[in-house]
Design an enzyme around this catalytic site. Sequence first.
Site, PDB file in Angstrom:
ATOM      1  N   HIS A  66      -8.423  29.985  79.701  1.00  0.00           N
ATOM      2  CA  HIS A  66      -8.888  30.081  78.314  1.00  0.00           C
ATOM      3  C   HIS A  66      -8.896  31.528  77.845  1.00  0.00           C
ATOM      4  O   HIS A  66      -9.576  31.858  76.897  1.00  0.00           O
ATOM      5  CB  HIS A  66     -10.296  29.484  78.198  1.00  0.00           C
ATOM      6  N   HIS A  67      -8.141  32.396  78.515  1.00  0.00           N
ATOM      7  CA  HIS A  67      -8.190  33.798  78.087  1.00  0.00           C
ATOM      8  C   HIS A  67      -7.609  33.969  76.696  1.00  0.00           C
ATOM      9  O   HIS A  67      -7.862  34.953  76.026  1.00  0.00           O
ATOM     10  CB  HIS A  67      -7.502  34.726  79.106  1.00  0.00           C
ATOM     11  N   LYS A  72      -1.828  25.637  76.254  1.00  0.00           N
ATOM     12  CA  LYS A  72      -0.520  25.107  75.873  1.00  0.00           C
ATOM     13  C   LYS A  72       0.246  24.640  77.090  1.00  0.00           C
ATOM     14  O   LYS A  72       0.243  25.312  78.120  1.00  0.00           O
ATOM     15  CB  LYS A  72       0.260  26.239  75.175  1.00  0.00           C
ATOM     16  N   LYS A  96       3.638  32.077  82.322  1.00  0.00           N
ATOM     17  CA  LYS A  96       4.823  32.001  81.467  1.00  0.00           C
ATOM     18  C   LYS A  96       4.525  32.544  80.064  1.00  0.00           C
ATOM     19  O   LYS A  96       5.250  33.387  79.541  1.00  0.00           O
ATOM     20  CB  LYS A  96       5.186  30.508  81.364  1.00  0.00           C
ATOM     21  N   LYS A 108      -1.581  21.742  81.065  1.00  0.00           N
ATOM     22  CA  LYS A 108      -0.546  20.750  81.381  1.00  0.00           C
ATOM     23  C   LYS A 108      -1.168  19.376  81.468  1.00  0.00           C
ATOM     24  O   LYS A 108      -2.353  19.245  81.825  1.00  0.00           O
ATOM     25  CB  LYS A 108       0.102  21.079  82.734  1.00  0.00           C
ATOM     26  N   SER A 364       7.987  26.353  70.942  1.00  0.00           N
ATOM     27  CA  SER A 364       6.760  25.615  70.605  1.00  0.00           C
ATOM     28  C   SER A 364       5.809  26.521  69.810  1.00  0.00           C
ATOM     29  O   SER A 364       5.143  26.076  68.875  1.00  0.00           O
ATOM     30  CB  SER A 364       6.044  25.156  71.866  1.00  0.00           C
TER      31      SER A 364
END
Length: 473
Positions: A66-67, A72, A96, A108, A364
């Site tokens: 959650h930094h 995503k 990534k 994920k 995205s």
Amino acid sequence: MSSHQPYSFFKSVEKSFDKAAKFTSFDPGILEQIKACNSVYQMRFPLKRDDGSVEVIEAYRVQHSHHKAPCKGGIRFSDEVNQDEVMALASLMTYKCAIVNVPFGGGKGGIKINPKKYSVYELEKITRRYTSELVKKNFIGPGIDVPAPDYGTGSREMAWIVDTYASLKPGEIDAAGCVTGKPVTQGGVRGRTEATGLGVFFGIREVCNMPDVMKKLGLEMGIKGKTVVVQGIGNVGYHCAKFFRENGATVICIAEHDGAVYNPAGLHEEELIQFRNKNGTILNFPGSTTLPKNSDALELECDILIPAALENVINGDNAQRVKAKIIGEAANGPCTPEADEVFAQKGILCVPDMYLNAGGVTVSYFEWLKNLSHVRYGRMEKRFTENQNARILGQMEDLTGKKVDADERAYIMHGADEVDLVHSGLEETMITATREIMEIWNNNPNIPDMRTAAYVNAINKVATSYGELGIFP
Ligand code: GLU
């Protein structure tokens, strides 16, 4: 992987992380915090099948970091899904995104089903129910956690997700940003479908344009004339094969789950897909030799090997037999840390997943920005640019007394469409990321491989952002 120990994908990621962490000087506590998965949501819900029977579906969503908000990462439909796998994939998303400067934390999702065994109606029910479970627990939303396609899912599933989300959140003006990879008609962005494959191509092209790297591998510069093997002909593998072929490489082998087809003169991915659609398999594709085992493809003599399917396909057992000079990890986690050791000995360059396949999440990000801004890319400036270009062209022709030919005129006049801007943003992202990682590697000769250099880059960025947020004052 040693065949004597059960394989843990998450442990593999931790191992690669630890290998790189030694080249940084951050507080061990911060490194532990970066590595840990922040939230793991495991759910089960019933599905009434078309035949009236009831089945319990097992599913996950993991928020690794959650930094940055939102989290995503894609949603995978596969009967191999388990918590360890989703945790590993969520971690890779954090690293990534950091490497390609996409301001998200990693996440994920996974649903443990083989989508081929369910009707479209059943898949829709599963996807919608999964989405409403995420809504219930506040695990989805444009500022919370934003899923996307992954193995076994595509724009159809994303359309079901956005529709379910929007119906449960009436009046939420940014609802379209709750998921990416949507069809263009449902708030998607042009260029998302091919994004991962195109990103892989841009990343490998950049590596092949580096004289010192090519010299070390004993290869000619550039993509032209290189032989390529692609494992997996899903969305990512298909587009990899397409972009390499279109740019002058020869795709000599394509593998699917049931075997591979080989033709040293080159395969055409579109013809292969047409053949598979008709025959249910790529095997015995006209003009090619069939290789009975999918893994045979990984051991062929070639310049570039692209594993574009699932994790753990090149490991301690078969890495010695890999003959490629460059491996481009289009899939997530296709090569294990044990394989990395072998590549380092053999002088094989493995271009790592956590940045090479970041084209998907990069586009995205563009889609999410489009959803939040409620305007299509290019809408404001396209006409203005075209009018201005026409004026400049007219002046040049007047001054020189010469006419520009029709093709050149069309090219110069053209104002950027959405897809032009998306491809250009992706190209810029992949070139910059490749150069940054190579620079870290070049500046520290003790770093053994490109994956470690990529992790060092990711750790630097995530740790710094914790510092910036003042979470660890
Ligand atoms: N599933 C893709 C990946 O593994 C894309 C994720 C996204 O677009 O959020 O990177």
